[in-house]
Enzyme design. Sequence first.
Site, PDB file in Angstrom:
ATOM      1  N   PRO A 152       2.207  -2.992  -1.521  1.00  0.00           N
ATOM      2  CG  PRO A 152       3.260  -1.191  -2.622  1.00  0.00           C
ATOM      3  CD  PRO A 152       2.597  -1.670  -1.313  1.00  0.00           C
ATOM      4  CG  ASN A 153       4.694  -4.948  -6.451  1.00  0.00           C
ATOM      5  OD1 ASN A 153       4.031  -5.055  -7.291  1.00  0.00           O
ATOM      6  ND2 ASN A 153       5.229  -3.593  -6.251  1.00  0.00           N
TER       7      ASN A 153
ATOM      8  CB  ILE B  39      10.793 -10.357   2.932  1.00  0.00           C
ATOM      9  CG1 ILE B  39       9.321 -10.638   3.201  1.00  0.00           C
ATOM     10  CG2 ILE B  39      11.378 -11.702   2.320  1.00  0.00           C
ATOM     11  CD1 ILE B  39       8.600 -10.801   2.073  1.00  0.00           C
ATOM     12  CB  SER B  40      15.122  -8.035   0.941  1.00  0.00           C
ATOM     13  OG  SER B  40      14.440  -6.538   0.795  1.00  0.00           O
TER      14      SER B  40
ATOM     15  CD  GLU C 128       9.659   0.242   8.339  1.00  0.00           C
ATOM     16  OE1 GLU C 128      10.175   0.318   6.921  1.00  0.00           O
ATOM     17  OE2 GLU C 128      10.137   1.157   9.021  1.00  0.00           O
TER      18      GLU C 128
ATOM     19  NE  ARG D 252      14.851  -1.955  -3.467  1.00  0.00           N
ATOM     20  CZ  ARG D 252      13.658  -2.193  -3.948  1.00  0.00           C
ATOM     21  NH1 ARG D 252      12.783  -2.149  -3.175  1.00  0.00           N
ATOM     22  NH2 ARG D 252      13.696  -2.600  -5.222  1.00  0.00           N
TER      23      ARG D 252
ATOM     24  CG  ASP E 187       1.579  12.221   8.193  1.00  0.00           C
ATOM     25  OD1 ASP E 187       2.782  11.957   9.009  1.00  0.00           O
ATOM     26  OD2 ASP E 187       1.412  13.193   7.514  1.00  0.00           O
TER      27      ASP E 187
ATOM     28  NE  ARG F 223      16.477  -5.508  -2.525  1.00  0.00           N
ATOM     29  CZ  ARG F 223      15.197  -5.462  -2.888  1.00  0.00           C
ATOM     30  NH1 ARG F 223      14.111  -5.641  -2.046  1.00  0.00           N
ATOM     31  NH2 ARG F 223      14.812  -5.662  -4.101  1.00  0.00           N
TER      32      ARG F 223
ATOM     33  CG  ASN G 238       6.620  -5.726   3.858  1.00  0.00           C
ATOM     34  OD1 ASN G 238       6.985  -4.635   3.185  1.00  0.00           O
ATOM     35  ND2 ASN G 238       7.012  -6.854   3.609  1.00  0.00           N
TER      36      ASN G 238
END
Length: 143
Positions: free
Chosen positions: A10-11, A102-103, A99, A112, A88, A108, A75
């Site tokens: 997402p996003n 980016i950040s 996995e 997270r 799963d 953060r 991601n």
Amino acid sequence: MKKITVINGPNLNFLGIREKSVYGSKDYNGLVEMIKETADSLNIEVDVFQSNSEGEIIDKIQQCYFDKIDGIIINPGAYTHYSYAIRDAIASVNIKTIEIHISNIYEREEFRHVSVIEPVCIQQIYGKGLEGYIIALEKIVSL
């Protein structure tokens, strides 16, 4: 030729629009182009997929099994922190998975810092910006 699937959650389609100070100014199409150029230089086949829907991401992971994909780079976006269903699915297909973030998720917000996805992956890459995708592709190829 190795076949790799890159899955963005997402996003990620809002790269270049959302929180540029965190994610940079390159847009999603620029990321996809960078991934495909890297795949060409590594002589691998790559499929890049993005969805804001958890179910579609799970369907894509499961399809990787039937398509005999050699590796997955994912991601998971915010699903990283709570999607046991994606976790799963990754565990079920038994495909080497990296996995990526980016950040630096560990610098953060506290929520997270937890990844339910990491334990079923061979590696977690974070805080390298979009370059992390290149690092992940090179790692998958070396396996």
